[in-house]
Design an enzyme around this catalytic site. Structure first.
Site, PDB file in Angstrom:
ATOM      1  N   ARG A 222       0.792  -1.339   0.005  1.00 46.85           N
ATOM      2  CA  ARG A 222      -0.216  -0.052   0.110  1.00 46.85           C
ATOM      3  C   ARG A 222       0.954   1.328   0.121  1.00 46.85           C
ATOM      4  O   ARG A 222       2.180   1.213   0.003  1.00 46.85           O
ATOM      5  CB  ARG A 222      -0.876   0.117   1.420  1.00 46.85           C
ATOM      6  CG  ARG A 222       0.020   0.255   2.543  1.00 46.85           C
ATOM      7  CD  ARG A 222      -0.686   0.606   3.712  1.00 46.85           C
ATOM      8  NE  ARG A 222       0.274   0.765   4.926  1.00 46.85           N
ATOM      9  CZ  ARG A 222       0.805  -0.032   5.452  1.00 46.85           C
ATOM     10  NH1 ARG A 222       0.425  -1.258   5.671  1.00 46.85           N
ATOM     11  NH2 ARG A 222       1.355   0.340   6.627  1.00 46.85           N
TER      12      ARG A 222
ATOM     13  N   VAL B  38       2.029   6.100   5.146  1.00 47.84           N
ATOM     14  CA  VAL B  38       1.609   7.405   5.948  1.00 47.84           C
ATOM     15  C   VAL B  38       2.964   8.299   5.259  1.00 47.84           C
ATOM     16  O   VAL B  38       2.764   9.355   5.232  1.00 47.84           O
ATOM     17  CB  VAL B  38       1.708   7.201   7.334  1.00 47.84           C
ATOM     18  CG1 VAL B  38       1.504   8.432   8.020  1.00 47.84           C
ATOM     19  CG2 VAL B  38       0.199   6.615   7.683  1.00 47.84           C
TER      20      VAL B  38
END
Ligand code: MV4
Length: 449
Positions: free
Chosen positions: A292, A295
């Site tokens: 993914r 952050v």
């Protein structure tokens, strides 16, 4: 192949981040939100918004049927999952693709493989990534565990195959504790993840957490965008991240980066990924891969000038990566501070109304946040409310600028971790870059206040 409208299956700063990349590409956005987020900035900025459920994440941001329905009703041709929530859910990725909606993410099979830590390690080994010495796959018998531990030497660490992010780990110092800890690890893993499978590794006592950012086009072309040092963590939550790592030479970076991009090329990896390593005494050891966007991706953007979300969208639309490896140029230094709505001493969450807000600004300062004065931080979700990312031509200049930017930030009405960051970046070990994964928690224990 073209993408015209993206559903953003997330909230907060990352939903805004995705919206911004989309709009810069002339792509419309559809926000989804819970009833608690009706006034959120991502909902205000998006071209369209669909309420998908009550505050509880299970019934909203994790509600597959509601999100797919919203995508259909709003005529979206792609879904970006952000991080957390459904971003590493292979089943969800498959459902999205089965509805003829483009999944802005890795191939579901790769999400599934990397989600199982035993499979991930086996795959990484086959692809030539250096591994932590340990069991070859799952260990079910204590006798087998004894044999492996004796070979690699104590201390060893017992990890849950379905764990990750530090959950379900047990450090075993000597053989007489092995049986007890194996059984504990297994039953805790079963309770937490519904899977009792565990594996064993040599326990590294004082490593750094260094991760490489990779990208693939799904057809055998892959690049790396260097590393991030994320060693400053508390209870497996990252607090401050930087790129490049203070301990890597450019030779180290190129050598490890090449190993990572070759591995991604060989597996036909698609989209953004992060390969996590523990680093100790100049050696890298693969631990996990995240399939993914992370952050802390902005620190990589700052030192490469490459918009990672734009690359993700390009790849999902069937376009090639916008840069080749030789066009990736690393310049300068970037640091990200995660700003949470929490007590800077007790770490207790501090939701509520933000009475005043001023984001830091100026040259090389980036604030990714959905905050505004009058916004009410809901108590139902993660406490991260902003990311402050600062660039400098050298690490020293970056830290000076970070100090200045932290002084400028104003968030009133709730407690935040800004004072923690101000104190943190005064510490000698942080200034010199001399820290490991243990440093932050040890410092917090000795800190006054
Ligand atoms: C380890 C380790 C020491 N030795 N594996 C924690 C999160 C998960 N991704 C892997 N973790 C660790 N695995 C071996 N063989 C220490 C940790 C660890 C850790 C790793 C990265 C960042 C912070 C950490 C904090 C505690 C333990």
């Amino acid at each position: 192949m073209a993408i015209n409208r993206i559903l953003i299956a997330n909230r907060g700063e990352i939903a805004l981040r995705i919206h911004r990349a989309a709009h810069e590409m002339g792509i419309e956005t559809v926000a989804v939100h819970s009833t608690a987020d009706a006034d959120a900035m991502h909902v205000r900025l998006a071209d369209h918004a669909v309420c998908i459920g009550p505050p509880s994440a299970t019934e909203s941001y994790l509600n597959v049927a509601a999100i797919i329905s919203a995508a259909e009703v709003a005529h979206c041709d792609a879904i970006h999952p952000g991080y957390g929530f459904l971003s590493e859910n292979a089943k969800f990725a498959e459902i999205v693709e089965a509805h003829d909606i483009k999944w802005i993410g890795p191939k579901p099979e790769h999400i599934r493989t990397m989600g199982d830590k035993v499979e991930a390690k086996r795959t990484a080994g086959k692809l030539g990534l250096p591994l932590v010495p340990g069991s070859d796959g799952a260990v079910s018998e204590v006798s087998e565990a004894r044999k492996i531990a004796a070979e690699i030497g104590y201390p060893v660490i017992i990890k849950a195959a379905s764990g990750g992010g530090g959950r379900g780990m047990k450090v075993c110092e000597a053989e007489d504790q092995l049986e007890t800890l194996m059984k504990q690890a297994g039953s805790e893993a079963k309770a937490a993840f519904g899977d009792a499978t565990v594996y064993i590794e040599k326990y590294l006592g004082n490593p750094r957490h260094i991760e490489f950012q990779v990208f693939g086009d799904g057809e055998g072309t892959a690049i790396h965008l260097g590393e991030r040092d994320c060693s400053l963590q508390r209870r497996h939550q990252k607090v401050l991240e930087e790129a490049p790592s203070p301990v890597l030479s450019s030779e180290d970076r190129h050598r490890m980066g090449e190993i990572c991009s070759k591995a991604m090329s060989d597996m036909g990896y698609r989209g953004a990924g992060t390969i996590e390593f523990l680093w100790e005494d100049g050696e890298f050891y693969f631990i996990e891969m995240n399939t993914r966007l992370q952050v802390e991706h902005p620190v990589t953007e700052m030192i490469t000038g490459i918009d990672l979300v734009r690359e993700q969208i390009r790849i999902a639309a069937g376009k090639p990566l916008s840069v080749t490896q030789s066009e990736v140029i690393f310049a300068g230094h970037a640091i990200e501070c995660r700003i949470n709505a929490e007590d800077p001493f007790t770490f207790a969450p501090s939701p509520g109304e933000v009475t005043s807000y001023h984001a830091a600004g100026g040259m090389h300062v980036r604030v990714d946040s959905g905050l505004y004065a009058g916004y009410r931080i809901p108590p139902y979700y993660d406490s991260m409310i902003a990311k402050l990312i600062v660039y400098g031509r050298t690490r020293e200049k970056c830290i000076m600028r970070l100090r200045r930017a932290l002084e400028e930030m104003v968030v009133e009405g709730v407690k935040t971790s800004i004072p923690l960051h101000q104190e943190l970046i005064k510490q000698d070990d942080v200034l010199s870059g001399d820290y490991s994964i243990k440093w932050l928690e040890e410092w917090l224990e000795t800190r006054e206040g």
